[in-house]
Design a protein around this motif. Structure first.
Motif, mmCIF file in Angstrom:
data_model
loop_
_atom_site.group_PDB
_atom_site.id
_atom_site.type_symbol
_atom_site.label_atom_id
_atom_site.label_comp_id
_atom_site.label_asym_id
_atom_site.label_seq_id
_atom_site.Cartn_x
_atom_site.Cartn_y
_atom_site.Cartn_z
ATOM 1 N N ARG A 186 0.824 -1.220 0.000
ATOM 2 C CA ARG A 186 0.000 0.000 0.000
ATOM 3 C C ARG A 186 0.853 1.263 0.000
ATOM 4 O O ARG A 186 0.548 2.233 0.694
ATOM 5 N N GLY A 187 1.936 1.228 -0.760
ATOM 6 C CA GLY A 187 2.747 2.424 -0.930
ATOM 7 C C GLY A 187 3.695 2.713 0.220
ATOM 8 O O GLY A 187 4.247 3.797 0.288
ATOM 9 N N ARG A 188 3.895 1.774 1.115
ATOM 10 C CA ARG A 188 4.792 2.007 2.249
ATOM 11 C C ARG A 188 5.550 0.709 2.550
ATOM 12 O O ARG A 188 5.480 0.160 3.641
ATOM 13 N N LYS A 189 6.266 0.237 1.537
ATOM 14 C CA LYS A 189 6.947 -1.046 1.635
ATOM 15 C C LYS A 189 8.065 -1.026 2.680
ATOM 16 O O LYS A 189 8.261 -1.988 3.409
ATOM 17 N N TYR A 190 8.803 0.107 2.747
ATOM 18 C CA TYR A 190 9.974 0.154 3.614
ATOM 19 C C TYR A 190 9.748 1.007 4.862
ATOM 20 O O TYR A 190 9.084 2.049 4.809
ATOM 21 N N LYS A 191 10.313 0.557 5.964
ATOM 22 C CA LYS A 191 10.359 1.346 7.193
ATOM 23 C C LYS A 191 11.754 1.947 7.288
ATOM 24 O O LYS A 191 12.758 1.224 7.240
ATOM 25 N N LYS A 192 11.827 3.261 7.422
ATOM 26 C CA LYS A 192 13.114 3.950 7.419
ATOM 27 C C LYS A 192 13.394 4.557 8.788
ATOM 28 O O LYS A 192 12.476 5.029 9.468
#
Length: 254
Positions: A186-192
Motif C-alpha cells: 500500500r505504498g509504504r513497503k519500507y520502514k526507514k
C-alpha cells in the motif's frame, strides 16, 4: 548556558549563549499531541458514494407473503438495496465527510515545539531514542554558518564525520527494513530510520547537499515543527544547529 560552536573542520571556533527555549519544561504528552495533529492534517478524506447500491426501484412486498420483507426488484424475487443483497449498499460504509484532523491549540503547539527543542539538548533522551552519540561532547551540536553553503554530498559527508554524527547516518542507512504485513502493498513497503536533523538560519544549498544521506532532514528554523523534532512522537532527535539558527530561535514560538 554557553556551548561550543564548531567549524567545518570539527574544531571549536568559539561559543554562543543558548536561548531560554532550551530550558523549557519537557512535556512528552503535548509533543505527542502536536505530532499527531500534524500527521492527521495530511490525511486525505475518502469514502464511498453515499448513494452506492441505493439506485434501484426495488420495493418490499410487505407482510403476509411468507417471505422476508426486504426490497425486491420489479418483476422478480431477487432482493436489492439491503446490505445482504447482491449489488446492495454496504452495511457501514466509509464516510468521506468524516474529519480525521486532531486539532491542537496554537499555544499548545508552540509549547510543544519549545519542549521538543529543549529535548534535543538532553543526551539521555537522544540516546534512548536510538541515536549514536558516543563521541559527541555536547548537545545540541552547533556549527558555523558556512555549513549552509555546502553544495555537494561529499562536502556534507566530511562535515558530518568531523562533527561525529556520521555513525548515526550509517545506523539510519542500515536500519531500512521491509514492513511486515499488507502495508508493504500500500505504498509504504519500507520502514526507514530517522537520522540527524539539520536546522539552518538560511538554506543556501545545504538541503540539496544533505538529501542523499539516509535519515537526514534539513529545515529552516522558522519552519520547525514537532514532527521533525520528535518523529513518531518520540522526543530527543539528534539535531545540528547553525549559529544563525540559534540566534533566530530565541524569538520564535513564544
Amino acid at each position: 548556558m554557553k556551548v561550543n560552536v564548531y567549524s567545518m573542520e570539527g574544531e571549536v571556533k568559539g561559543d554562543i549563549e543558548l536561548p531560554a527555549i532550551f530550558n523549557e519544561e519537557f512535556r512528552p504528552d503535548l509533543i505527542k499531541r502536536a505530532v499527531i495533529s500534524s500527521q492527521t492534517a495530511r490525511v486525505q478524506p475518502w469514502g464511498n458514494d453515499p448513494m452506492a447500491g441505493k439506485r434501484t426501484t426495488a420495493e418490499s412486498w410487505g407482510s403476509g407473503r411468507g417471505v422476508a420483507r426486504v426490497r425486491r426488484i420489479k418483476n422478480g424475487v431477487r432482493a436489492a438495496f439491503g446490505p445482504m443483497s447482491i449489488g446492495g449498499r454496504q452495511a457501514h460504509p466509509t464516510r468521506a465527510e468524516k474529519n480525521h484532523h486532531e486539532r491542537i491549540n496554537i499555544k499548545e503547539r508552540r509549547f510543544a515545539i519549545r519542549s521538543a527543542v529543549a529535548a534535543t539538548s538532553d543526551k539521555e533522551l537522544v540516546e534512548n531514542r536510538g541515536h549514536k552519540v558516543g563521541d559527541i561532547e555536547q548537545l545540541p551540536i552547533i556549527v558555523e554558518d558556512a555549513f549552509c553553503e555546502c553544495k555537494t554530498t561529499a562536502e556534507t559527508r566530511e562535515v558530518f564525520k568531523k562533527l561525529g554524527v556520521f555513525d548515526d547516518i550509517t545506523r539510519a542507512k542500515e536500519g531500512k527494513k521491509i514492513r511486515a504485513g499488507k502495508g508493504k502493498t500500500r505504498g509504504r513497503k519500507y520502514k526507514k530510520v530517522k537520522g540527524p536533523l539539520v536546522v539552518v538560519g538560511e538554506d543556501k544549498g545545504i538541503s540539496l547537499a544533505a538529501r542523499n544521506h539516509a535519515g537526514v532532514d534539513v529545515v529552516v528554523v522558522e519552519n520547525l515543527n514537532a514532527e521533525l523534532l520528535a518523529p513518531g512522537t518520540h522526543s530527543g532527535r539528534l539535531t545540528i544547529f547553525t549559529e544563525s539558527a540559534i540566534e533566530k530561535l530565541g524569538g520564535l514560538f513564544q
